[in-house]
Design an enzyme around this catalytic site. Structure first.
Site, mmCIF file in Angstrom:
data_model
loop_
_atom_site.group_PDB
_atom_site.id
_atom_site.type_symbol
_atom_site.label_atom_id
_atom_site.label_comp_id
_atom_site.label_asym_id
_atom_site.label_seq_id
_atom_site.Cartn_x
_atom_site.Cartn_y
_atom_site.Cartn_z
ATOM 1 N N CYS A 1 0.854 -1.181 0.000
ATOM 2 C CA CYS A 1 0.000 0.000 0.000
ATOM 3 C C CYS A 1 0.895 1.239 0.000
ATOM 4 O O CYS A 1 1.938 1.261 0.646
ATOM 5 C CB CYS A 1 -0.942 0.104 1.197
ATOM 6 S SG CYS A 1 -2.073 -1.268 1.354
ATOM 7 N N ARG B 1 3.701 -0.085 -5.017
ATOM 8 C CA ARG B 1 3.468 -0.705 -3.709
ATOM 9 C C ARG B 1 2.135 -1.444 -3.642
ATOM 10 O O ARG B 1 1.862 -2.164 -2.676
ATOM 11 C CB ARG B 1 3.502 0.363 -2.617
ATOM 12 C CG ARG B 1 4.800 1.126 -2.544
ATOM 13 C CD ARG B 1 4.749 2.157 -1.439
ATOM 14 N NE ARG B 1 4.562 1.515 -0.150
ATOM 15 C CZ ARG B 1 5.539 1.042 0.603
ATOM 16 N NH1 ARG B 1 6.778 1.149 0.204
ATOM 17 N NH2 ARG B 1 5.287 0.474 1.763
ATOM 18 N N TRP C 1 -2.904 -2.533 -1.659
ATOM 19 C CA TRP C 1 -2.619 -3.942 -1.927
ATOM 20 C C TRP C 1 -3.412 -4.694 -0.869
ATOM 21 O O TRP C 1 -3.112 -4.629 0.323
ATOM 22 C CB TRP C 1 -1.128 -4.237 -1.802
ATOM 23 C CG TRP C 1 -0.763 -5.624 -2.193
ATOM 24 C CD1 TRP C 1 -0.472 -6.072 -3.448
ATOM 25 C CD2 TRP C 1 -0.630 -6.756 -1.333
ATOM 26 N NE1 TRP C 1 -0.172 -7.413 -3.417
ATOM 27 C CE2 TRP C 1 -0.261 -7.857 -2.126
ATOM 28 C CE3 TRP C 1 -0.789 -6.954 0.037
ATOM 29 C CZ2 TRP C 1 -0.046 -9.134 -1.599
ATOM 30 C CZ3 TRP C 1 -0.579 -8.218 0.565
ATOM 31 C CH2 TRP C 1 -0.211 -9.287 -0.260
ATOM 32 N N ASN D 1 -1.483 1.522 5.986
ATOM 33 C CA ASN D 1 -0.632 0.533 5.324
ATOM 34 C C ASN D 1 -0.158 -0.414 6.412
ATOM 35 O O ASN D 1 0.470 0.017 7.370
ATOM 36 C CB ASN D 1 0.562 1.247 4.663
ATOM 37 C CG ASN D 1 1.643 0.281 4.215
ATOM 38 O OD1 ASN D 1 1.355 -0.874 3.916
ATOM 39 N ND2 ASN D 1 2.866 0.739 4.171
ATOM 40 N N GLY D 2 -0.497 -1.699 6.272
ATOM 41 C CA GLY D 2 -0.081 -2.668 7.294
ATOM 42 C C GLY D 2 -1.229 -3.589 7.644
ATOM 43 O O GLY D 2 -2.227 -3.670 6.914
ATOM 44 N N GLU E 1 16.295 -17.390 -10.190
ATOM 45 C CA GLU E 1 15.912 -16.006 -10.422
ATOM 46 C C GLU E 1 15.223 -15.850 -11.787
ATOM 47 O O GLU E 1 14.224 -15.134 -11.910
ATOM 48 C CB GLU E 1 17.150 -15.099 -10.306
ATOM 49 C CG GLU E 1 16.949 -13.639 -10.644
ATOM 50 C CD GLU E 1 15.921 -12.925 -9.775
ATOM 51 O OE1 GLU E 1 15.436 -13.496 -8.797
ATOM 52 O OE2 GLU E 1 15.590 -11.773 -10.133
ATOM 53 N N LYS F 1 11.425 -14.473 -12.331
ATOM 54 C CA LYS F 1 11.116 -13.324 -13.194
ATOM 55 C C LYS F 1 10.029 -13.691 -14.197
ATOM 56 O O LYS F 1 9.090 -12.939 -14.400
ATOM 57 C CB LYS F 1 12.355 -12.848 -13.980
ATOM 58 C CG LYS F 1 13.411 -12.079 -13.256
ATOM 59 C CD LYS F 1 13.033 -10.696 -12.802
ATOM 60 C CE LYS F 1 12.429 -10.750 -11.423
ATOM 61 N NZ LYS F 1 13.323 -10.523 -10.319
ATOM 62 N N GLU G 1 6.523 -14.026 -12.483
ATOM 63 C CA GLU G 1 5.839 -12.822 -12.010
ATOM 64 C C GLU G 1 5.454 -11.872 -13.136
ATOM 65 O O GLU G 1 4.455 -11.178 -13.036
ATOM 66 C CB GLU G 1 6.592 -12.104 -10.880
ATOM 67 C CG GLU G 1 7.985 -11.685 -11.136
ATOM 68 C CD GLU G 1 8.646 -11.039 -9.897
ATOM 69 O OE1 GLU G 1 7.975 -10.688 -8.931
ATOM 70 O OE2 GLU G 1 9.880 -10.881 -9.934
ATOM 71 N N HIS H 1 16.135 -36.189 -10.633
ATOM 72 C CA HIS H 1 15.452 -36.740 -9.463
ATOM 73 C C HIS H 1 13.974 -36.357 -9.438
ATOM 74 O O HIS H 1 13.352 -36.381 -8.366
ATOM 75 C CB HIS H 1 16.163 -36.269 -8.187
ATOM 76 C CG HIS H 1 17.591 -36.707 -8.130
ATOM 77 N ND1 HIS H 1 17.968 -37.958 -7.712
ATOM 78 C CD2 HIS H 1 18.732 -36.081 -8.519
ATOM 79 C CE1 HIS H 1 19.295 -38.066 -7.802
ATOM 80 N NE2 HIS H 1 19.776 -36.945 -8.296
ATOM 81 N N LYS I 1 5.527 -4.107 -4.835
ATOM 82 C CA LYS I 1 6.980 -3.985 -4.815
ATOM 83 C C LYS I 1 7.550 -4.263 -3.435
ATOM 84 O O LYS I 1 8.544 -4.953 -3.277
ATOM 85 C CB LYS I 1 7.343 -2.564 -5.249
ATOM 86 C CG LYS I 1 8.829 -2.272 -5.270
ATOM 87 C CD LYS I 1 9.461 -2.928 -6.458
ATOM 88 C CE LYS I 1 10.948 -2.738 -6.531
ATOM 89 N NZ LYS I 1 11.567 -3.778 -7.348
HETATM 90 O O1 M6R Z 1 12.762 -5.234 -1.121
HETATM 91 P P1 M6R Z 1 13.250 -6.635 -0.966
HETATM 92 O O2 M6R Z 1 14.490 -6.910 -1.722
HETATM 93 O O3 M6R Z 1 13.386 -7.032 0.484
HETATM 94 O O4 M6R Z 1 12.101 -7.517 -1.581
HETATM 95 C C1 M6R Z 1 12.163 -8.909 -1.572
HETATM 96 C C2 M6R Z 1 11.135 -9.508 -2.484
HETATM 97 O O5 M6R Z 1 9.859 -9.103 -2.117
HETATM 98 C C3 M6R Z 1 11.370 -9.127 -3.958
HETATM 99 O O6 M6R Z 1 12.648 -9.485 -4.379
HETATM 100 C C4 M6R Z 1 10.329 -9.829 -4.847
HETATM 101 O O7 M6R Z 1 10.529 -11.199 -4.847
HETATM 102 C C5 M6R Z 1 10.368 -9.259 -6.264
HETATM 103 N N1 M6R Z 1 9.034 -9.150 -6.778
HETATM 104 C C6 M6R Z 1 11.143 -10.103 -7.201
HETATM 105 O O8 M6R Z 1 11.158 -9.594 -8.486
#
Ligand code: M6R
Length: 611
Positions: free
Chosen positions: A2, A27, A73, A99-100, A484, A488, A491, A507, A606
């Site tokens: 948020c 956010r 969010w 927010n929270g 990674e 990517k 998402e 396996h 984010k």
């Molecule tokens: O701000 P941070 O690096 O602590 O965030 C960690 C994850 O939330 C962040 O890397 C998330 O997985 C991203 N969406 C990946 O692209």
């Protein structure tokens, strides 16, 4: 999660709030709302992104010099108009954004229901707001006092901003566990989840701490703790420019941030790495260097992409420093009862510096005597402030929800720390140390070379965009890169993808392989090269499609692959900073080809400031 914005001062509040919310949409973007004092305390809110709210109130008189705004969010209650913030109290006198998560909201709600309250949303926010109003009414006290009393009963995390119809120039704000920045202007104040909404108006900011409450008027900022004692606001100067948070001619922030990497890695090395002199200067960790060198173990704590950087760092630290390293998901680490010995070194890796699980994990570890180092991108963020020491990644604001440039910068910082500690400890031979320093210095150029091949990757994305699943495989330093790459793609394009150690494929995951499965190998020239080529053969024998990230000039791997993405030659320790680039591009272009909103993928935010 948020985004929150607030303004009080002589300017028109609505345009400032809307522009600020657009910057904070990374956010969360399920729904949007603003509250203004325009002939009474009025709330305008709507399910959807900020632009949808704007369209829905064209023609409405929004003239006001104070306001609060929210981009959501969802946690409690589906995204909908009625669950959107701001919420209004039962009397209509108060409006609040949050927010929270209020963890004990159901208990508070029951208390209010017993007193005759009813609720128009499913949110914990509306409960807290009415709880505050009830205290204000019962105690016949100021809003500030009611907020203080209420927050003593609340468990959970929050940043709240409140407006009172009876006090039209004031915003009351409070924070615990979620970020809040207050911008100090001349006769005006700005509030935000980060500094982006206020950048063009002021560079002077106050980072509000947990358990602090702010009374914000145009020409006055009073900061207090929950015990009602005044605190002198500590004003800091921002050094971010507006251009850093704009798209700069790119279609998406994600693409801009991918293409920024030659510069961001360079910025990260600049002033620290001096290959000619054979030195690495990291003033942020200098004071703790001896203790890191003598640590029995290092624990990397992070989430998501940052956790993948931690995995690469595990390999690097073990190799160069001969220190036992563990890599922990912050969300698991914080809830178990991990053994933490005095002198253990915890490295918290985080782009935002606000990820709730990482933050609490290091708070717990700090209380148990561990040394906390933060590898953080956002200057002044909570993780940076709670850490004993650390190093900023200097990647600049990362706005695309998918983390890209933060990852390569994290790797650059972690590599420098490992090189420094290993050299001090004597676990890296001089010759190898100098070779790695020289090669590290060349990485920004090699990243730029890799990016020049983006058109090939765009074409690959078109070719494979209709696949339902992808497998990503790598060995050694490239195994976390495979994880990674899969993250990517998931998402950004919503295609199911799994990352695996290439050898582990036999396996289980090999059962998935058929002519419809693209398998992405991260297979640069390194000590595992022959082994990974055997793994390619195994996929080919089962008719899977082999797409490989390979070293330029590696004809053997090319001949085993249906398609290739090239990177320049690099030491295996440094290779992840290059091999991840084609995978970032593959995810971006696949998402684009599928018509996905790459900067704001569904369900994501984010900064994950809820647990
Ligand atoms: O701000 P941070 O690096 O602590 O965030 C960690 C994850 O939330 C962040 O890397 C998330 O997985 C991203 N969406 C990946 O692209």
């Amino acid at each position: 999660m948020c985004g929150i914005v607030g303004y009080t001062g002589p300017r028109e509040a609505y345009p400032i709030i809307i522009k600020g919310l657009k910057r904070l949409e990374y956010r969360g973007y399920d729904s949007t709302g603003v509250a203004l004092q325009n002939g009474g305390l009025n709330v305008y809110k709507k399910k959807g992104k900020v632009a949808e709210l704007e369209e829905s109130i064209v023609g409405v008189n929004l003239h006001s010099h104070i306001g609060i705004g929210h981009t959501r969010w969802a946690t409690h209650g589906e995204p909908s108009d009625r669950n959107a913030h701001p919420h209004q109290s039962a009397s209509g006198q108060l409006a609040m954004i949050h927010n929270g998560i209020i963890e004990n909201y159901s208990q508070l709600k029951q208390e209010l229901i017993n007193k005759g309250y009813s609720f128009s949303s499913d949110t914990d926010t509306e409960v807290l707001l009415n709880f505050i109003e009830e205290i204000k009414k019962n105690n016949n006290c100021s809003l500030e006092e009611a907020v203080r009393v209420a927050l003593k009963r609340v468990t959970g995390a929050y940043v709240i901003l409140l407006m009172d119809a009876g006090d039209p120039g004031t915003i009351i704000a409070a924070r615990k566990g979620s970020p809040l920045v207050i911008g100090v202007g001349k006769g005006e104040h700005f509030l935000g989840s980060d500094a982006s909404p206020m950048l063009e108006y002021t560079k002077e900011v106050v980072y509000v701490n947990d358990y602090e409450l702010a009374i914000v008027k145009p020409d006055e900022l009073i900061l207090k703790n929950l015990g009602n004692e005044k605190i002198t606001p500590y004003i800091q100067k921002l050094d971010i420019e507006l251009a850093a948070i704009e798209k700069g001619g790119y279609d998406h922030f994600m693409l801009k941030e991918i293409f920024e990497q030659p510069r961001t890695v360079y910025d990260c090395l600049r002033g620290r790495l001096d290959a000619a002199e054979g030195t690495i200067t990291m003033s942020g960790i200098q004071q703790y260097a001896e203790q890191i060198m003598n640590a029995n173990r290092i624990v990397m704590v992070a989430c998501g992409t940052s956790w993948h950087a931690g995995l690469v760092a595990e390999y690097i630290f073990e190799e160069l420093c001969r220190i036992n390293v563990e890599v922990e998901y912050a969300s698991e680490f914080r809830y178990r009862n991990p053994v933490i010995n005095k002198g253990d070194v915890i490295i918290a890796i985080s782009q935002s510096g606000e990820t709730a699980d990482t933050l609490v994990a290091i708070e717990n570890a700090k209380n148990n005597g561990a040394i906390i180092l933060g590898v953080v991108n956002v200057v002044g963020s909570s993780i940076a402030r709670i850490s004993h020491a650390g190093a900023y990644t200097h990647a600049g604001p990362e706005i695309g929800v998918a983390s890209t440039k933060a990852f390569t910068a994290q790797l650059a910082v972690l590599t420098m720390i490992a090189l420094k500690i290993g050299y001090m400890k004597g676990t890296i031979p001089q010759k190898r140390y100098m070779q790695l320093l020289n090669e590290l210095q060349e990485i920004p150029e090699k990243v730029a070379w890799t990016l020049k091949h983006s058109d090939t990757i765009k074409a690959l994305a078109e070719k494979y965009k209709d696949a339902h699943d992808f497998l990503y495989l790598g060995r050694g330093y490239n195994f976390p890169v495979a994880l990674e790459g899969a993250l990517k793609l998931k998402e950004i394009s919503y295609i199911h993808a799994e990352g695996y150690p290439a050898a582990e494929m036999k396996h289980g995951p090999i059962a998935l392989v058929d002519e419809n499965l693209p398998v992405v190998f991260v297979a640069t020239k390194d000590p595992y090269h022959e082994k990974i080529m055997s793994n390619m053969q195994e996929i080919k024998a089962r008719k899977g499609k082999v797409i490989s990230v390979i070293t330029e000039g590696d004809e053997t791997s090319a001949s085993l692959s249906d398609d290739v993405m090239l990177v320049p030659e690099a030491d295996e320790i440094l290779a992840p900073m290059l091999t991840v680039i084609p995978l970032q591009l593959l995810a971006y272009y696949t998402g684009l080809a599928k018509g996905c909103d790459v900067d704001k993928p569904r369900n994501l935010a984010k900064s994950v400031t809820v647990e």
